[in-house]
Design an enzyme around this catalytic site. Structure first.
Site, PDB file in Angstrom:
ATOM      1  N   LYS A 223      -5.921  -7.145  -9.833  1.00 46.36           N
ATOM      2  CA  LYS A 223      -4.631  -7.492  -9.215  1.00 46.36           C
ATOM      3  C   LYS A 223      -4.849  -8.294  -7.932  1.00 46.36           C
ATOM      4  CE  LYS A 223      -3.420  -4.409  -6.462  1.00 46.36           C
ATOM      5  NZ  LYS A 223      -3.216  -3.904  -5.125  1.00 46.36           N
TER       6      LYS A 223
ATOM      7  N   LYS B  34      -5.402  -9.489   3.806  1.00 47.23           N
ATOM      8  CA  LYS B  34      -5.970  -8.567   2.804  1.00 47.23           C
ATOM      9  C   LYS B  34      -6.508  -9.345   1.592  1.00 47.23           C
ATOM     10  CE  LYS B  34      -6.887  -4.793   0.494  1.00 47.23           C
ATOM     11  NZ  LYS B  34      -7.992  -3.903   0.797  1.00 47.23           N
TER      12      LYS B  34
HETATM   13  P1  NAD Z   1      -3.650   5.010  -6.838  1.00 53.37           P
HETATM   14  O1  NAD Z   1      -3.255   4.498  -8.170  1.00 53.37           O
HETATM   15  O2  NAD Z   1      -4.686   6.077  -6.728  1.00 53.37           O
HETATM   16  O3  NAD Z   1      -2.337   5.530  -6.051  1.00 53.37           O
HETATM   17  C1  NAD Z   1      -1.059   4.996  -6.191  1.00 53.37           C
HETATM   18  C2  NAD Z   1      -0.085   6.163  -6.290  1.00 53.37           C
HETATM   19  O4  NAD Z   1       1.257   5.646  -6.365  1.00 53.37           O
HETATM   20  C3  NAD Z   1      -0.304   7.014  -7.538  1.00 53.37           C
HETATM   21  O5  NAD Z   1      -0.467   8.370  -7.168  1.00 53.37           O
HETATM   22  C4  NAD Z   1       0.957   6.794  -8.365  1.00 53.37           C
HETATM   23  O6  NAD Z   1       1.343   7.933  -9.119  1.00 53.37           O
HETATM   24  C5  NAD Z   1       1.959   6.465  -7.275  1.00 53.37           C
HETATM   25  N1  NAD Z   1       3.132   5.723  -7.733  1.00 53.37           N
HETATM   26  C6  NAD Z   1       3.188   4.682  -8.587  1.00 53.37           C
HETATM   27  N2  NAD Z   1       4.459   4.253  -8.726  1.00 53.37           N
HETATM   28  C7  NAD Z   1       5.216   5.052  -7.950  1.00 53.37           C
HETATM   29  C8  NAD Z   1       6.602   5.120  -7.668  1.00 53.37           C
HETATM   30  N3  NAD Z   1       7.472   4.262  -8.223  1.00 53.37           N
HETATM   31  N4  NAD Z   1       7.049   6.081  -6.811  1.00 53.37           N
HETATM   32  C9  NAD Z   1       6.175   6.962  -6.247  1.00 53.37           C
HETATM   33  N5  NAD Z   1       4.849   6.952  -6.481  1.00 53.37           N
HETATM   34  C10 NAD Z   1       4.379   6.005  -7.317  1.00 53.37           C
HETATM   35  O7  NAD Z   1      -4.070   3.734  -5.988  1.00 53.37           O
HETATM   36  P2  NAD Z   1      -4.878   3.699  -4.602  1.00 53.37           P
HETATM   37  O8  NAD Z   1      -6.303   3.461  -4.915  1.00 53.37           O
HETATM   38  O9  NAD Z   1      -4.456   4.829  -3.732  1.00 53.37           O
HETATM   39  O10 NAD Z   1      -4.307   2.325  -4.014  1.00 53.37           O
HETATM   40  C11 NAD Z   1      -2.994   2.212  -3.440  1.00 53.37           C
HETATM   41  C12 NAD Z   1      -2.874   0.839  -2.809  1.00 53.37           C
HETATM   42  O11 NAD Z   1      -3.879   0.705  -1.799  1.00 53.37           O
HETATM   43  C13 NAD Z   1      -3.105  -0.317  -3.805  1.00 53.37           C
HETATM   44  O12 NAD Z   1      -2.241  -1.381  -3.491  1.00 53.37           O
HETATM   45  C14 NAD Z   1      -4.550  -0.691  -3.567  1.00 53.37           C
HETATM   46  O13 NAD Z   1      -4.803  -2.036  -3.913  1.00 53.37           O
HETATM   47  C15 NAD Z   1      -4.681  -0.423  -2.082  1.00 53.37           C
HETATM   48  N6  NAD Z   1      -6.044  -0.102  -1.600  1.00 53.37           N
HETATM   49  C16 NAD Z   1      -6.837   0.777  -2.274  1.00 53.37           C
HETATM   50  C17 NAD Z   1      -8.112   1.051  -1.785  1.00 53.37           C
HETATM   51  C18 NAD Z   1      -9.055   1.997  -2.505  1.00 53.37           C
HETATM   52  O14 NAD Z   1     -10.254   2.018  -2.145  1.00 53.37           O
HETATM   53  N7  NAD Z   1      -8.604   2.777  -3.472  1.00 53.37           N
HETATM   54  C19 NAD Z   1      -8.568   0.446  -0.614  1.00 53.37           C
HETATM   55  C20 NAD Z   1      -7.718  -0.411   0.082  1.00 53.37           C
HETATM   56  C21 NAD Z   1      -6.442  -0.688  -0.438  1.00 53.37           C
END
Ligand code: NAD
Length: 287
Positions: free
Chosen positions: A235, A167
């Site tokens: 990050k 990743k």
């Molecule tokens: P996001 O911030 O939209 O979602 C993360 C969620 O986790 C939030 O709803 C937040 O409230 C929740 N959260 C945080 N701490 C928590 C806890 N202790 N307990 C329960 N819930 C908690 O982020 P995202 O865009 O959905 O990304 C999530 C992961 O996927 C990240 O690591 C990101 O790098 C990865 N990712 C994102 C994408 C994208 O296009 N958005 C693509 C590939 C990978």
């Protein structure tokens, strides 16, 4: 099969929805009550906390922002999970955190794999993610029926942590492409050439990419609603550079891209989509 799903954000929410559509029973938790409520509206069960989401689950999936959140949640998953639980962390985090989670899980009989994803929100909604999986072969196979509902490319890339290393490689390539597409737009506009027409040609030739297919129109229109936030890409560039340091290799372009992403953040664009790297390149060229 009962699935506990923790982290119902931009990615987690549609992924959990796809698992519901596939007929799994999904109990979801997020620190945002609103996001838990939305899952319940789709037919899932809202949990009051991590322990509640984990209780009774055969598989737990986490989709959290970063390593510290996984470090907070994973010990509860491991402690309160039922014997032989399969724990699939799909967040993008440091490889060493994934290795540590797998080591601690194995010590109490929980099977843990790291399965970060690529494909963005669109891929999460459509169930077409690319999923890079690290872990023991038998655990990866056990996770496959769940992963197949979330993605179309599912590759076992090595032992625990290897998914995260792949990743990191993915993110440095994605960041580099956004930087160069931004430079192409700035060049075309400054030369009086219609950037939309120019990028249409690029998309059909050797420079074509999924990023150009999905994002060239919004970039030209300067629409930067996330998507994938600059903060998260910042990050990920940190993870990539730390992985490079650990592996003893020099990645000069990755270093430059990391600085551009840092600049986007410093300019206050952390909550915008990573395609907003264009704003940094534009500012470099502003009079
Ligand atoms: P996001 O911030 O939209 O979602 C993360 C969620 O986790 C939030 O709803 C937040 O409230 C929740 N959260 C945080 N701490 C928590 C806890 N202790 N307990 C329960 N819930 C908690 O982020 P995202 O865009 O959905 O990304 C999530 C992961 O996927 C990240 O690591 C990101 O790098 C990865 N990712 C994102 C994408 C994208 O296009 N958005 C693509 C590939 C990978």
């Amino acid at each position: 099969m009962n699935i506990g799903f923790i982290g119902l954000g931009i990615m987690g929410s549609p992924m959990a929805a796809n698992l519901l559509k596939a007929g799994f029973a999904v109990t979801g938790y997020d620190v945002s009550a609103e996001r838990v409520r939305r899952l319940a509206e789709l037919g899932g069960k809202g949990a009051s906390g991590v322990v509640d989401a984990v209780a009774g689950a055969d598989v737990v999936v986490t989709m959290l922002p970063d390593s510290p959140q996984v470090e907070e949640v994973a010990p509860l998953v491991v402690e309160y999970g039922k014997p032989n639980l399969l724990y699939v962390d799909m967040s993008t985090i440091k490889p060493e955190t994934s290795r540590e989670v797998a080591r601690k899980a194995a010590a109490v009989g929980v099977r843990a794999v790291d399965a970060p994803v690529s494909g963005g929100e669109r891929g999460a909604v459509d169930g077409t993610l690319s999923i890079m999986v690290g872990g023991a072969p038998e655990d990866v196979e056990a996770a496959r029926p769940v992963l197949e509902r979330l993605g179309t490319t599912i590759v076992h890339v090595g032992p625990a942590g290897a998914g995260q290393t792949v990743k990191a490689a993915n993110q440095l390539v994605v960041g580099g492409i956004y930087g160069l597409v931004s430079e192409a737009i700035v060049l075309l506009e400054a030369s009086g050439v219609d950037p939309a027409a120019g990028l249409d040609v690029l998309a059909g030739g050797l420079a074509g990419s999924r990023i150009l297919d999905l994002k060239r129109h919004t970039m030209v229109k300067r629409e930067f609603a996330p998507g994938f936030r600059i903060d998260l890409h910042h990050k990920d560039m940190g993870i990539a550079l730390a992985a490079a340091r650990a592996a003893g290799v020099s990645l000069p372009l990755t270093g430059q891209v990391a600085q551009l992403v840092a600049a986007a953040r410093a300019q206050g664009h952390g909550s915008l989509d990573h395609s907003a790297l264009l704003k940094v390149i534009e500012r470099l060229n502003a009079a």
